[in-house]
Design a protein around this motif. Sequence first.
Motif, PDB file in Angstrom:
ATOM      1  N   GLN A   1       0.837  -1.196   0.000  1.00 37.08           N
ATOM      2  CA  GLN A   1       0.000   0.000   0.000  1.00 37.08           C
ATOM      3  C   GLN A   1       0.878   1.256   0.000  1.00 37.08           C
ATOM      4  O   GLN A   1       2.057   1.211   0.364  1.00 37.08           O
ATOM      5  N   VAL A   2       0.291   2.354  -0.436  1.00 33.88           N
ATOM      6  CA  VAL A   2       1.066   3.556  -0.739  1.00 33.88           C
ATOM      7  C   VAL A   2       0.408   4.785  -0.125  1.00 33.88           C
ATOM      8  O   VAL A   2      -0.817   4.925  -0.153  1.00 33.88           O
ATOM      9  N   GLN A   3       1.242   5.658   0.434  1.00 34.68           N
ATOM     10  CA  GLN A   3       0.728   6.962   0.851  1.00 34.68           C
ATOM     11  C   GLN A   3       1.506   8.064   0.128  1.00 34.68           C
ATOM     12  O   GLN A   3       2.659   7.879  -0.249  1.00 34.68           O
ATOM     13  N   TYR A   4       0.816   9.178  -0.055  1.00 35.09           N
ATOM     14  CA  TYR A   4       1.387  10.319  -0.767  1.00 35.09           C
ATOM     15  C   TYR A   4       1.168  11.576   0.059  1.00 35.09           C
ATOM     16  O   TYR A   4       0.080  11.788   0.593  1.00 35.09           O
ATOM     17  N   MET A   5       2.202  12.385   0.174  1.00 30.87           N
ATOM     18  CA  MET A   5       2.065  13.673   0.847  1.00 30.87           C
ATOM     19  C   MET A   5       2.798  14.736   0.045  1.00 30.87           C
ATOM     20  O   MET A   5       3.992  14.603  -0.220  1.00 30.87           O
ATOM     21  N   SER A   6       2.066  15.753  -0.372  1.00 36.02           N
ATOM     22  CA  SER A   6       2.686  16.927  -0.961  1.00 36.02           C
ATOM     23  C   SER A   6       2.946  17.915   0.172  1.00 36.02           C
ATOM     24  O   SER A   6       2.007  18.461   0.754  1.00 36.02           O
ATOM     25  N   ALA A   7       4.229  18.098   0.517  1.00 31.92           N
ATOM     26  CA  ALA A   7       4.549  18.955   1.657  1.00 31.92           C
ATOM     27  C   ALA A   7       4.259  20.428   1.351  1.00 31.92           C
ATOM     28  O   ALA A   7       3.912  21.199   2.243  1.00 31.92           O
ATOM     29  N   GLY A   8       4.427  20.814   0.091  1.00 25.04           N
ATOM     30  CA  GLY A   8       4.056  22.160  -0.339  1.00 25.04           C
ATOM     31  C   GLY A   8       4.616  23.253   0.555  1.00 25.04           C
ATOM     32  O   GLY A   8       5.805  23.270   0.875  1.00 25.04           O
ATOM     33  N   THR A   9       3.748  24.158   0.968  1.00 28.82           N
ATOM     34  CA  THR A   9       4.182  25.309   1.750  1.00 28.82           C
ATOM     35  C   THR A   9       4.571  24.949   3.177  1.00 28.82           C
ATOM     36  O   THR A   9       5.078  25.794   3.916  1.00 28.82           O
ATOM     37  N   GLY A  10       4.353  23.693   3.569  1.00 28.58           N
ATOM     38  CA  GLY A  10       4.800  23.252   4.889  1.00 28.58           C
ATOM     39  C   GLY A  10       3.793  22.360   5.583  1.00 28.58           C
ATOM     40  O   GLY A  10       2.596  22.661   5.607  1.00 28.58           O
ATOM     41  N   VAL A  11       4.278  21.258   6.147  1.00 31.88           N
ATOM     42  CA  VAL A  11       3.419  20.334   6.869  1.00 31.88           C
ATOM     43  C   VAL A  11       4.254  19.648   7.943  1.00 31.88           C
ATOM     44  O   VAL A  11       5.468  19.458   7.792  1.00 31.88           O
ATOM     45  N   LEU A  12       3.594  19.285   9.027  1.00 33.76           N
ATOM     46  CA  LEU A  12       4.212  18.480  10.085  1.00 33.76           C
ATOM     47  C   LEU A  12       3.626  17.080  10.007  1.00 33.76           C
ATOM     48  O   LEU A  12       2.419  16.916   9.855  1.00 33.76           O
ATOM     49  N   HIS A  13       4.481  16.053  10.136  1.00 33.59           N
ATOM     50  CA  HIS A  13       3.936  14.699  10.099  1.00 33.59           C
ATOM     51  C   HIS A  13       4.802  13.751  10.917  1.00 33.59           C
ATOM     52  O   HIS A  13       5.941  14.063  11.288  1.00 33.59           O
ATOM     53  N   SER A  14       4.257  12.574  11.197  1.00 33.28           N
ATOM     54  CA  SER A  14       4.982  11.512  11.892  1.00 33.28           C
ATOM     55  C   SER A  14       4.718  10.196  11.179  1.00 33.28           C
ATOM     56  O   SER A  14       3.698  10.030  10.509  1.00 33.28           O
ATOM     57  N   GLU A  15       5.646   9.253  11.340  1.00 33.52           N
ATOM     58  CA  GLU A  15       5.504   7.911  10.779  1.00 33.52           C
ATOM     59  C   GLU A  15       5.958   6.917  11.835  1.00 33.52           C
ATOM     60  O   GLU A  15       7.110   6.972  12.276  1.00 33.52           O
ATOM     61  N   HIS A  16       5.065   6.013  12.250  1.00 40.76           N
ATOM     62  CA  HIS A  16       5.398   5.058  13.297  1.00 40.76           C
ATOM     63  C   HIS A  16       5.029   3.634  12.900  1.00 40.76           C
ATOM     64  O   HIS A  16       4.099   3.415  12.108  1.00 40.76           O
ATOM     65  N   ASN A  17       5.771   2.694  13.462  1.00 52.42           N
ATOM     66  CA  ASN A  17       5.420   1.279  13.387  1.00 52.42           C
ATOM     67  C   ASN A  17       4.821   0.909  14.730  1.00 52.42           C
ATOM     68  O   ASN A  17       5.547   0.697  15.707  1.00 52.42           O
ATOM     69  N   LEU A  18       3.514   0.840  14.797  1.00 53.93           N
ATOM     70  CA  LEU A  18       2.828   0.546  16.050  1.00 53.93           C
ATOM     71  C   LEU A  18       2.643  -0.958  16.258  1.00 53.93           C
ATOM     72  O   LEU A  18       2.093  -1.378  17.285  1.00 53.93           O
ATOM     73  N   GLY A  19       3.087  -1.755  15.279  1.00 52.01           N
ATOM     74  CA  GLY A  19       2.977  -3.208  15.398  1.00 52.01           C
ATOM     75  C   GLY A  19       4.143  -3.795  16.178  1.00 52.01           C
ATOM     76  O   GLY A  19       5.037  -3.081  16.660  1.00 52.01           O
ATOM     77  N   ASN A  20       4.159  -5.119  16.270  1.00 53.66           N
ATOM     78  CA  ASN A  20       5.216  -5.817  16.996  1.00 53.66           C
ATOM     79  C   ASN A  20       6.384  -6.216  16.094  1.00 53.66           C
ATOM     80  O   ASN A  20       7.519  -6.343  16.562  1.00 53.66           O
ATOM     81  N   ASP A  21       6.111  -6.412  14.825  1.00 54.10           N
ATOM     82  CA  ASP A  21       7.137  -6.877  13.897  1.00 54.10           C
ATOM     83  C   ASP A  21       7.860  -5.707  13.241  1.00 54.10           C
ATOM     84  O   ASP A  21       7.313  -4.603  13.108  1.00 54.10           O
ATOM     85  N   THR A  22       9.090  -5.951  12.806  1.00 54.67           N
ATOM     86  CA  THR A  22       9.846  -4.936  12.075  1.00 54.67           C
ATOM     87  C   THR A  22       9.113  -4.589  10.781  1.00 54.67           C
ATOM     88  O   THR A  22       8.647  -5.471  10.058  1.00 54.67           O
ATOM     89  N   ALA A  23       9.004  -3.310  10.493  1.00 52.54           N
ATOM     90  CA  ALA A  23       8.366  -2.834   9.261  1.00 52.54           C
ATOM     91  C   ALA A  23       9.439  -2.379   8.280  1.00 52.54           C
ATOM     92  O   ALA A  23      10.473  -1.822   8.682  1.00 52.54           O
ATOM     93  N   ARG A  24       9.191  -2.617   7.007  1.00 54.62           N
ATOM     94  CA  ARG A  24      10.081  -2.123   5.950  1.00 54.62           C
ATOM     95  C   ARG A  24       9.273  -1.283   4.989  1.00 54.62           C
ATOM     96  O   ARG A  24       8.189  -1.696   4.552  1.00 54.62           O
ATOM     97  N   PHE A  25       9.777  -0.106   4.684  1.00 55.53           N
ATOM     98  CA  PHE A  25       9.126   0.705   3.658  1.00 55.53           C
ATOM     99  C   PHE A  25      10.152   1.531   2.913  1.00 55.53           C
ATOM    100  O   PHE A  25      11.258   1.781   3.396  1.00 55.53           O
ATOM    101  N   LEU A  26       9.789   1.919   1.686  1.00 55.72           N
ATOM    102  CA  LEU A  26      10.604   2.814   0.881  1.00 55.72           C
ATOM    103  C   LEU A  26      10.052   4.221   1.012  1.00 55.72           C
ATOM    104  O   LEU A  26       8.888   4.473   0.713  1.00 55.72           O
ATOM    105  N   GLN A  27      10.895   5.131   1.480  1.00 57.26           N
ATOM    106  CA  GLN A  27      10.547   6.549   1.556  1.00 57.26           C
ATOM    107  C   GLN A  27      11.155   7.225   0.338  1.00 57.26           C
ATOM    108  O   GLN A  27      12.373   7.188   0.139  1.00 57.26           O
ATOM    109  N   ILE A  28      10.303   7.834  -0.490  1.00 53.16           N
ATOM    110  CA  ILE A  28      10.729   8.364  -1.788  1.00 53.16           C
ATOM    111  C   ILE A  28      10.330   9.828  -1.891  1.00 53.16           C
ATOM    112  O   ILE A  28       9.176  10.181  -1.645  1.00 53.16           O
ATOM    113  N   TRP A  29      11.297  10.678  -2.248  1.00 54.79           N
ATOM    114  CA  TRP A  29      11.026  12.099  -2.436  1.00 54.79           C
ATOM    115  C   TRP A  29      11.219  12.468  -3.905  1.00 54.79           C
ATOM    116  O   TRP A  29      12.238  12.157  -4.509  1.00 54.79           O
ATOM    117  N   ILE A  30      10.213  13.155  -4.444  1.00 55.81           N
ATOM    118  CA  ILE A  30      10.261  13.687  -5.804  1.00 55.81           C
ATOM    119  C   ILE A  30      10.201  15.212  -5.725  1.00 55.81           C
ATOM    120  O   ILE A  30       9.342  15.774  -5.029  1.00 55.81           O
TER     121      ILE A  30
END
Length: 232
Positions: free
Chosen positions: A89-118
């Motif tokens: 699954q995929v999420q998209y955020m256009s930071a634009g003029t400015g945004v605050l955000h967080s990213e957490h793994n609230l599960g028990n298992d190790t999470a892997r994801f690709l963080q990509i900036w364009i």
Amino acid sequence: MLRKLDNKKMGRSNLGWLRSIFHFSFAEYYNPDNMNFGVLRVINDDLIEGGTGFDTHPHRNMEIISYVVNGELTHGDSMGNKNTLTRGQVQYMSAGTGVLHSEHNLGNDTARFLQIWIMPDKNGYAPNYGDYRFAFEDRKNNWLHMVSGESGNAPIKINQDANFYALELEEGKEITFPVEKNRQAYLVQIEGEASINNLELETRDALEIIEENIKIKSKTTSHILVIEMAKN
């Protein structure tokens, strides 16, 4: 033109709770000769331990795509969004003029994801967020078009002429991908092993492709991401 990038030669970081491979200069990994590939500025292959994550922090003027490989990723931001995504699954955020955000793994298992900036086609867009729960089987032996520019036909739209495709190619199968004149693409071998125009790629390797069609032969079941864009 093709150029293979061996993951063992990429930048690395180990903070305990977070282990990262940096495809381009980022954080403590700095290489002035490896800042970007066209409008692609960042690919971080992140492993986040359960119960940890990135606390609230700011971004500006960047199109940010997160592609979940395994585990859970929970997003929260100053626009009031809070969602948890899982494999494929995929999420998209256009930071634009400015945004605050967080990213957490609230599960028990190790999470892997690709963080990509364009890099966007211009600065100053209003911040925006979206996510899409693609069915994993939709990329089985098939290019799943996930992200495009505003004039494209993918379900996720970004402020740049760039396209994201995902693929899970079964062992022994073949598929092609065209990279036309004045276009280029960056391929990530997320999982598995494949031969691409006679170059051998292993898990976490990458490939720069400029104006050249490719044929992928899967040596083991291969999970692949391609980011296609205008040639710089």
